[in-house]
Design a protein around this motif. Structure first.
Motif, PDB file in Angstrom:
ATOM      1  N   ASN A  99       0.902  -1.198   0.051  1.00 21.66           N
ATOM      2  CA  ASN A  99       0.044  -0.016   0.072  1.00 21.66           C
ATOM      3  C   ASN A  99       1.091   1.399   0.085  1.00 21.66           C
ATOM      4  N   SER A 100       0.436   2.377  -0.775  1.00 19.40           N
ATOM      5  CA  SER A 100       1.022   3.617  -0.669  1.00 19.40           C
ATOM      6  C   SER A 100       0.749   4.615   0.286  1.00 19.40           C
ATOM      7  N   HIS A 101       1.457   4.975   1.124  1.00 21.46           N
ATOM      8  CA  HIS A 101       1.077   6.021   2.127  1.00 21.46           C
ATOM      9  C   HIS A 101       1.524   7.181   1.820  1.00 21.46           C
ATOM     10  N   TYR A 102       0.934   8.392   2.107  1.00 16.28           N
ATOM     11  CA  TYR A 102       1.153   9.833   1.574  1.00 16.28           C
ATOM     12  C   TYR A 102       1.410  10.780   2.832  1.00 16.28           C
ATOM     13  N   TYR A 103       2.359  11.558   2.928  1.00 12.74           N
ATOM     14  CA  TYR A 103       2.708  12.322   4.267  1.00 12.74           C
ATOM     15  C   TYR A 103       3.122  13.903   3.758  1.00 12.74           C
ATOM     16  N   VAL A 104       2.296  14.643   4.627  1.00 15.75           N
ATOM     17  CA  VAL A 104       2.848  15.902   4.632  1.00 15.75           C
ATOM     18  C   VAL A 104       3.531  16.266   5.834  1.00 15.75           C
ATOM     19  N   TYR A 105       4.676  16.782   5.712  1.00 14.81           N
ATOM     20  CA  TYR A 105       5.486  16.887   7.071  1.00 14.81           C
ATOM     21  C   TYR A 105       6.693  17.856   6.800  1.00 14.81           C
ATOM     22  N   ARG A 106       7.274  18.273   7.884  1.00 19.41           N
ATOM     23  CA  ARG A 106       8.356  18.910   8.118  1.00 19.41           C
ATOM     24  C   ARG A 106       9.333  18.294   8.976  1.00 19.41           C
ATOM     25  N   VAL A 107      10.607  18.773   8.990  1.00 11.22           N
ATOM     26  CA  VAL A 107      11.444  18.066   9.724  1.00 11.22           C
ATOM     27  C   VAL A 107      11.466  18.800  11.303  1.00 11.22           C
ATOM     28  N   GLY A 108      11.314  17.922  12.327  1.00  8.48           N
ATOM     29  CA  GLY A 108      11.371  18.566  13.569  1.00  8.48           C
ATOM     30  C   GLY A 108      12.606  18.257  14.266  1.00  8.48           C
ATOM     31  N   PRO A 109      12.607  18.894  15.342  1.00  6.07           N
ATOM     32  CA  PRO A 109      13.866  19.117  16.110  1.00  6.07           C
ATOM     33  C   PRO A 109      14.321  17.906  16.414  1.00  6.07           C
ATOM     34  N   GLY A 110      15.687  17.681  16.579  1.00 10.54           N
ATOM     35  CA  GLY A 110      16.395  16.448  17.152  1.00 10.54           C
ATOM     36  C   GLY A 110      17.518  16.974  18.327  1.00 10.54           C
ATOM     37  N   CYS A 111      18.218  16.133  18.721  1.00 13.29           N
ATOM     38  CA  CYS A 111      18.873  16.519  19.901  1.00 13.29           C
ATOM     39  C   CYS A 111      20.522  16.881  19.535  1.00 13.29           C
ATOM     40  N   CYS A 112      20.772  16.304  18.378  1.00 16.21           N
ATOM     41  CA  CYS A 112      22.077  16.279  18.018  1.00 16.21           C
ATOM     42  C   CYS A 112      22.691  16.654  16.558  1.00 16.21           C
ATOM     43  N   GLY A 113      22.213  17.930  16.298  1.00 14.68           N
ATOM     44  CA  GLY A 113      22.342  18.352  14.674  1.00 14.68           C
ATOM     45  C   GLY A 113      21.058  17.819  13.627  1.00 14.68           C
ATOM     46  N   ASN A 114      21.586  16.898  12.824  1.00 13.88           N
ATOM     47  CA  ASN A 114      20.602  16.897  11.739  1.00 13.88           C
ATOM     48  C   ASN A 114      19.962  15.561  11.995  1.00 13.88           C
ATOM     49  N   ASP A 115      19.362  15.030  13.386  1.00 13.92           N
ATOM     50  CA  ASP A 115      18.625  13.872  13.536  1.00 13.92           C
ATOM     51  C   ASP A 115      17.304  14.180  13.798  1.00 13.92           C
ATOM     52  N   GLY A 116      16.756  15.273  13.312  1.00 15.35           N
ATOM     53  CA  GLY A 116      15.364  15.424  13.395  1.00 15.35           C
ATOM     54  C   GLY A 116      14.431  14.612  12.762  1.00 15.35           C
ATOM     55  N   SER A 117      13.171  14.198  13.083  1.00 21.54           N
ATOM     56  CA  SER A 117      12.267  13.424  12.563  1.00 21.54           C
ATOM     57  C   SER A 117      11.078  13.951  11.771  1.00 21.54           C
ATOM     58  N   MET A 118      10.165  13.213  11.118  1.00 21.89           N
ATOM     59  CA  MET A 118       9.082  13.759  10.350  1.00 21.89           C
ATOM     60  C   MET A 118       8.081  14.390  11.525  1.00 21.89           C
ATOM     61  N   CYS A 119       7.476  15.233  11.051  1.00 18.74           N
ATOM     62  CA  CYS A 119       6.533  16.005  11.936  1.00 18.74           C
ATOM     63  C   CYS A 119       5.433  16.381  11.042  1.00 18.74           C
ATOM     64  N   GLY A 120       4.277  15.505  10.971  1.00 21.09           N
ATOM     65  CA  GLY A 120       3.278  15.862  10.156  1.00 21.09           C
ATOM     66  C   GLY A 120       2.080  14.977  10.423  1.00 21.09           C
ATOM     67  N   PHE A 121       1.304  14.610   9.125  1.00 27.46           N
ATOM     68  CA  PHE A 121       0.444  13.747   9.149  1.00 27.46           C
ATOM     69  C   PHE A 121       0.351  12.899   7.846  1.00 27.46           C
ATOM     70  N   GLU A 122      -0.199  11.577   7.916  1.00 22.55           N
ATOM     71  CA  GLU A 122      -0.454  10.805   6.733  1.00 22.55           C
ATOM     72  C   GLU A 122      -1.663  11.420   6.241  1.00 22.55           C
ATOM     73  N   PHE A 123      -1.968  11.284   4.872  1.00 25.10           N
ATOM     74  CA  PHE A 123      -3.082  11.707   4.560  1.00 25.10           C
ATOM     75  C   PHE A 123      -3.718  10.965   3.296  1.00 25.10           C
ATOM     76  N   THR A 124      -4.967  10.794   2.996  1.00 22.48           N
ATOM     77  CA  THR A 124      -5.327  10.164   1.710  1.00 22.48           C
ATOM     78  C   THR A 124      -6.165  11.045   0.903  1.00 22.48           C
ATOM     79  N   THR A 125      -5.890  10.864  -0.528  1.00 20.61           N
ATOM     80  CA  THR A 125      -6.422  11.745  -1.687  1.00 20.61           C
ATOM     81  C   THR A 125      -6.801  10.690  -2.980  1.00 20.61           C
TER      82      THR A 125
END
Length: 172
Positions: A99-125
């Motif tokens: 199955n295909s899953h679609y996301y709208v996201y931004r990169v959230g904060p991390g603790c050590c440089g560029n280790d942020g994670s996805m921050c947003g929602f999955e969506f259907t369309t």
């Protein structure tokens, strides 16, 4: 999908920690305290009056309050399920068990440089899909899904528009 859910759970934990730190050091990133005065439009609705909490309300997750809104929705989902959420971010797609899953996201904060994670929602369309990493605006109804006993949130019946102007890809 499980990896995405794990990332979201880690993000929620990080947001809880980051929000606690922000309150102690930077009041500009903390949501204003509730008062009897009219609340700003960007204020999470759990802090607004009951009168403004209609099912027709559109919750617009803005640049300035992005992390606050995401944290608020994941912390108090019962306040937002069935409401329309409008959010901007990057587009990503992921295949999981055919199955295909679609996301709208931004990169959230991390603790050590560029280790942020996805921050947003999955969506259907049912509309035309954007290209990977396009900047999009998604508007859809917040729903809760269960996949093998793991719950996650998805914006359903979503409209998707590709935007020319990009916002902040990495948020703090």
């Amino acid at each position: 999908m499980k990896k995405m859910i794990s990332l979201c759970l880690v993000l929620i934990a990080l947001l809880s920690i980051a929000t606690g730190c922000a309150k102690a050091t930077d009041t500009a990133t903390s949501p204003p305290a509730a008062s009897s005065a009219a609340m700003p439009k960007e204020e999470p609705s759990s802090l607004q009056t009951e009168q403004s909490k209609s099912s027709k309300e559109v919750i617009e997750i803005t640049e300035k309050m992005y992390l606050t809104w995401i944290n608020e929705i994941y912390t108090n989902p019962e306040e937002y399920l069935g409401k329309t959420i409008k959010i901007e971010g990057m587009f990503a797609t992921q295949e999981y068990e055919g199955n295909s899953h679609y996301y709208v996201y931004r990169v959230g904060p991390g603790c050590c440089g560029n280790d942020g994670s996805m921050c947003g929602f999955e969506f259907t369309t049912s509309g035309i899909l954007p290209n990977e990493n396009d900047w999009i605006a998604v508007s859809g109804t917040l729903d809760k899904c269960d996949e093998n006993g793991i719950f996650y949130f998805v914006l359903t019946e979503s409209s998707v528009a590709v935007l020319d102007k990009r916002g902040d890809e990495v948020i703090s």
